[in-house]
Each structure stands twice: as C-alpha cells, then as structure tokens.
Enzyme design. Structure first.
Site, PDB file in Angstrom:
ATOM      1  N   CYS A   1       0.824  -1.206   0.000  1.00 33.86           N
ATOM      2  CA  CYS A   1       0.000   0.000   0.000  1.00 33.86           C
ATOM      3  C   CYS A   1       0.862   1.262   0.000  1.00 33.86           C
ATOM      4  O   CYS A   1       2.024   1.242   0.405  1.00 33.86           O
ATOM      5  CB  CYS A   1      -0.926   0.005   1.216  1.00 33.86           C
ATOM      6  SG  CYS A   1      -2.282   1.190   1.071  1.00 33.86           S
TER       7      CYS A   1
ATOM      8  N   ASP B   1      -6.158  -2.985  11.553  1.00 32.54           N
ATOM      9  CA  ASP B   1      -4.998  -2.114  11.629  1.00 32.54           C
ATOM     10  C   ASP B   1      -4.834  -1.629  13.063  1.00 32.54           C
ATOM     11  O   ASP B   1      -5.787  -1.678  13.859  1.00 32.54           O
ATOM     12  CB  ASP B   1      -5.187  -0.918  10.686  1.00 32.54           C
ATOM     13  CG  ASP B   1      -3.891  -0.168  10.390  1.00 32.54           C
ATOM     14  OD1 ASP B   1      -2.824  -0.611  10.851  1.00 32.54           O
ATOM     15  OD2 ASP B   1      -3.965   0.858   9.693  1.00 32.54           O
TER      16      ASP B   1
END
Length: 223
Positions: A8, A131
């Site tokens: 990412c 996360d």
C-alpha cells in the site's frame, strides 16, 4: 488458499513495478492529502494504467464524499475501495450501491472492545482490514508503523475474509499470520526507507517473507 499480499501507499512507477514484478496481489494507492503517500488524481491515473491487471488496484480513502470517490473512480478505476475512516455501516452500503465495487473496511484495533463493530460491518463489507489504532493526536488513521496485539484476533470467528496491517515488515509477517490466521497481509511503512519513500529491496523482501509463511504452514499441514 494462498496468502494475499498487498503493498500500500505506492506513489512511483519504479516501486509499483517492483511490487508487481515481485508478485503482489494488491497494490494500494492513497487518496488522502494528510498522508505522505497521497497521490494526485493525475498520478493515480498514470499508475493505474501501469498495473494492467497484473494485480488488484485498491483505492484508500478516509471519510471521502461522493464527489471525491467519483473522481477516484474516473482516474484509477479501482477494483476495491478501502475505507479507512469512520465510515458507518450505512455509508458502506451507500458506497457499494453507488460505485459497484467491493469494499474493504479498515477496523482500528487496540483492545477487544474495538471488535464490537464487526457484526455490523460484516453485513456489508466484502473484506475487513485490521490495523493498529492510531494515537488520539495522529493526523491520519494508518501508515504509522505501529503494530497491535495480534493475539486479540486469536479466537476471532469471522466468516468474512480479513487481512492484517500495522507495523508489519519482512521480519514479523510470519508471526502475524501464524497468530491471526489472516488470509492476507497489508504493508506500507514497513517497506519504506523513510516516511512515504518505498524501498524496492524492502518490497521484495516482504513479499518473499509473506510467501514463505504460507509455504511453511502448508508443509506443516501435510505432515
């Protein structure tokens, strides 16, 4: 089933090509100005063309409105929309209906209580991304290089596919997968030599380590 690997926060042609050549399943592009990994619509369009279906394109947004998402759809034509803000279940449903793309909802985790939102999101989202919860004074919700306690997911019962992120790198990804039993891993700062600056060698090392993790688990299951 093979482990999904997502790189990412890609923002250059060189590092994107490295991720694609190394076998990333998903490549993520950040459309959030406070992030050092933010890409403009013009750059997103250019990078999106470079992918050429070699991986799934993921657009990361944070509480984006419809106009912003419209522009991202036009520029990148993402395969997946990653919602990394405080989007409600209703907002997820609206986005899916309007834009016709699978939605991956990021869930920040610090304690078991943070998992209470899962039943609602699981009704609408196509995938969950766990996360680390950002500190209260943080200017962005992710990409901070912090890990959460993976053991919080040890007894997780979630029929939806899920990935883990937050503080992952080539050295700890095997342990993260072992503890969480996640079907995918997502890395950003863990493959950077400086904030927002992806390192080609670190990208390759992370993907190798992630692939080796799955290979090792398959060998153990055979035995």
């Amino acid at each position: 089933m093979s482990l999904l690997v997502k790189i990412c926060g890609l923002s250059t042609r060189e590092t994107l090509e490295t991720a694609l050549d190394a076998g990333a399943d998903m490549v993520g592009f950040v459309f959030f100005p406070p992030s050092p990994r933010h890409v403009s619509l013009e750059l997103g369009r250019d990078l999106g063309r470079q992918v050429k279906r070699r991986a799934l394109k993921v657009a990361l947004t944070v509480d984006a409105d419809d106009a912003t998402l419209d522009n991202i759809m036009d520029a990148l034509s993402p395969d997946i929309l990653q919602l990394h803000g405080k989007e409600s279940v209703a907002r997820l449903r609206d986005i899916k209906q309007r834009f016709g793309r699978p939605v991956m909802k990021a869930v920040p985790v610090a304690t078991t209580a943070d998992l209470a939102v899962l039943p609602g999101y699981a009704e609408v989202a196509d995938r969950i991304l766990f996360d680390a919860r950002a500190p209260k004074d943080a200017t962005r919700p992710g990409g901070l290089g912090a890990a959460f306690d993976w053991h919080l997911l040890e007894n997780l019962e979630l029929k939806l596919p899920y990935m883990v992120s937050g503080g992952l790198d080539a050295h700890n990804v095997a342990e993260a997968v072992r503890v969480t039993r996640a079907g995918g891993v997502d890395v950003s700062s863990g493959v950077e030599s400086a904030s927002g600056l992806k390192d080609p060698e670190m990208i390759k090392a992370f993907i190798r380590a992630a692939r080796a993790t799955k290979d090792a688990s398959q060998e153990l299951s055979v035995r």
